[in-house]
Design a protein around this motif. Sequence first.
Motif, PDB file in Angstrom:
ATOM      1  N   GLN A 152      -1.591  -3.256  -9.771  1.00 25.03           N
ATOM      2  CA  GLN A 152      -2.535  -4.299  -9.441  1.00 25.03           C
ATOM      3  C   GLN A 152      -1.921  -5.604  -9.148  1.00 25.03           C
ATOM      4  OE1 GLN A 152      -5.531  -4.704 -12.627  1.00 25.03           O
ATOM      5  NE2 GLN A 152      -7.005  -5.694 -11.156  1.00 25.03           N
ATOM      6  N   MET A 177      -2.257  -5.000  -4.207  1.00 22.27           N
ATOM      7  CA  MET A 177      -2.646  -3.453  -3.778  1.00 22.27           C
ATOM      8  C   MET A 177      -2.457  -3.196  -2.111  1.00 22.27           C
ATOM      9  SD  MET A 177      -4.696  -1.894  -6.964  1.00 22.27           S
ATOM     10  CE  MET A 177      -4.477  -0.247  -6.237  1.00 22.27           C
ATOM     11  N   PRO A 236      -4.085  -0.354   2.678  1.00 17.69           N
ATOM     12  CA  PRO A 236      -4.445  -0.130   1.259  1.00 17.69           C
ATOM     13  C   PRO A 236      -3.610   1.113   0.643  1.00 17.69           C
ATOM     14  CG  PRO A 236      -5.931   0.726   2.496  1.00 17.69           C
ATOM     15  CD  PRO A 236      -5.183   0.172   3.415  1.00 17.69           C
ATOM     16  N   LEU A 237      -3.006   0.525  -0.546  1.00 15.81           N
ATOM     17  CA  LEU A 237      -2.396   1.724  -1.501  1.00 15.81           C
ATOM     18  C   LEU A 237      -3.524   2.351  -2.426  1.00 15.81           C
ATOM     19  CD1 LEU A 237       0.880  -0.515  -2.423  1.00 15.81           C
ATOM     20  CD2 LEU A 237       0.285   1.191  -0.701  1.00 15.81           C
ATOM     21  N   PRO A 238      -3.006   3.607  -2.735  1.00 21.30           N
ATOM     22  CA  PRO A 238      -3.936   4.404  -3.416  1.00 21.30           C
ATOM     23  C   PRO A 238      -3.644   3.966  -5.058  1.00 21.30           C
ATOM     24  CG  PRO A 238      -2.159   5.691  -2.627  1.00 21.30           C
ATOM     25  CD  PRO A 238      -2.198   4.363  -1.790  1.00 21.30           C
ATOM     26  N   PRO A 239      -4.336   3.884  -6.009  1.00 20.62           N
ATOM     27  CA  PRO A 239      -4.190   3.472  -7.500  1.00 20.62           C
ATOM     28  C   PRO A 239      -3.506   4.652  -8.121  1.00 20.62           C
ATOM     29  CG  PRO A 239      -6.449   4.059  -7.224  1.00 20.62           C
ATOM     30  CD  PRO A 239      -5.929   4.042  -5.886  1.00 20.62           C
ATOM     31  N   LEU A 240      -2.090   4.841  -7.949  1.00 24.17           N
ATOM     32  CA  LEU A 240      -1.436   5.877  -8.474  1.00 24.17           C
ATOM     33  C   LEU A 240      -1.012   5.732  -9.756  1.00 24.17           C
ATOM     34  CD1 LEU A 240       1.234   6.579  -5.608  1.00 24.17           C
ATOM     35  CD2 LEU A 240      -1.089   7.728  -6.228  1.00 24.17           C
TER      36      LEU A 240
END
Length: 428
Positions: free
Chosen positions: A363, A413, A423-427
């Motif tokens: 985040q 993110m 956008p980045l995936p919430p890995l």
Amino acid sequence: MKAKWIIAGAGVLVVAGAMPWVVGYVTEQQWQQVNQELNQAQPFLQMQTEDYRRGFLSSNLNGAITVLNPETGETRRIDYRADVTHGITGSFMDFEPVDGWAPEGADWFQERPRLTLETRLWGVAILELEAPAIAINNPDSGESFRTSGGVARIEINDTGSQAEALIVWPQLSLSGPEMSVRVNGFRVEQSMAHLEGDVWTGSMEASIDSVALTSPEMSPLTIEGVFAHSSTEAKRDGQRLDSKMTIEAEKVLFEDEVYGPHKLAFALDNLDVASWNILTSSMTDLQSLTLAPTSSGPEMFEKQMAAMGQVTTAMRDLAAAGFSVGFSELTMDTPEGEITGHAVIRHPELTADEKAGMLLVMQQLAGEMSLSVPSVLVDDYPAVRLQLAPLVKQGLLVPDGDRLVLAAKLNDMMVDVNGQKIPLPPLF
């Protein structure tokens, strides 16, 4: 007065005469402790002492080393024996594989290698490998391995809390039908001090005079003056860690041209030592559970999930403590021009309230990356074009004069690459 000196001298002789027995007893206890601590520290190399026959001036022991391949879970057992000589202040152990240093019928060594361990009562141990010239041929594959004589030595002090290592190998080569590699002047010196858990501080210097690669399908390539330096320092009373490493090559010789220098620098700043220790131990536990013979069933699944939870918690703690990591400098000199770049990712240090409201590690990650490549590398070299063409097509590498450049920033993110927001995936 003369009688007193005679009595004192006799007492000294008695003590000196009894010391080899004392040293032998202490050596056996220290050896068993080393076995136990090594086996508890990691699952990949396990030592067993199966028979320790202690005498007055000397001892003999038999044991085995079991090596675990973490990728396949397969193990290999190597049986060994050792002759132990007891002195007044320490012992000398001479090790040898039960099946010999080479397979039966093979003539790998000009002389017998020697692996020894010298110990002292006050906690000093010196492990040393003296290797003669080696020649190994594989007629089936056409490959061969050659080395000059070399030495590897590690001196351990303060009952294992400090160590000095040295490796010197003047020459080694690996030849095959497709490629031959020759290394000259390999040397490594390292100084380490134990900080906490699996964390060590210290410095390392490694150098290679030259690396030569030859192949029927390409012109000879030689890299000269390879040097690597790393240092790890503790701060905040041992609670945080800074680590830096640089790898440099003075010059590269290819097709009668000389290119260089080249440099890659890595930096890790403000790492929280306690969180890092928990993370590494949790990952080791998780890997051990995965490789366990009974790695299935509800009970094992619960243990694996618990270990994964520990890894996740440690990652959150590590991020919340704040850190910075990345390649601070990349410089490569090529026939078509210089390649430059850098990449850094950081996370701010959070307060207790901010950490409590932390939903994802990603985040508050931030960072930047840059890369600048001569356009002619893509135009003239099919292998390079194969790797970089997708980046050019997606607009991640854009033309800037006679170069292709990438400029990226990470925040909230979201990665901004040359003006494109991804956008980045919430890995995690």
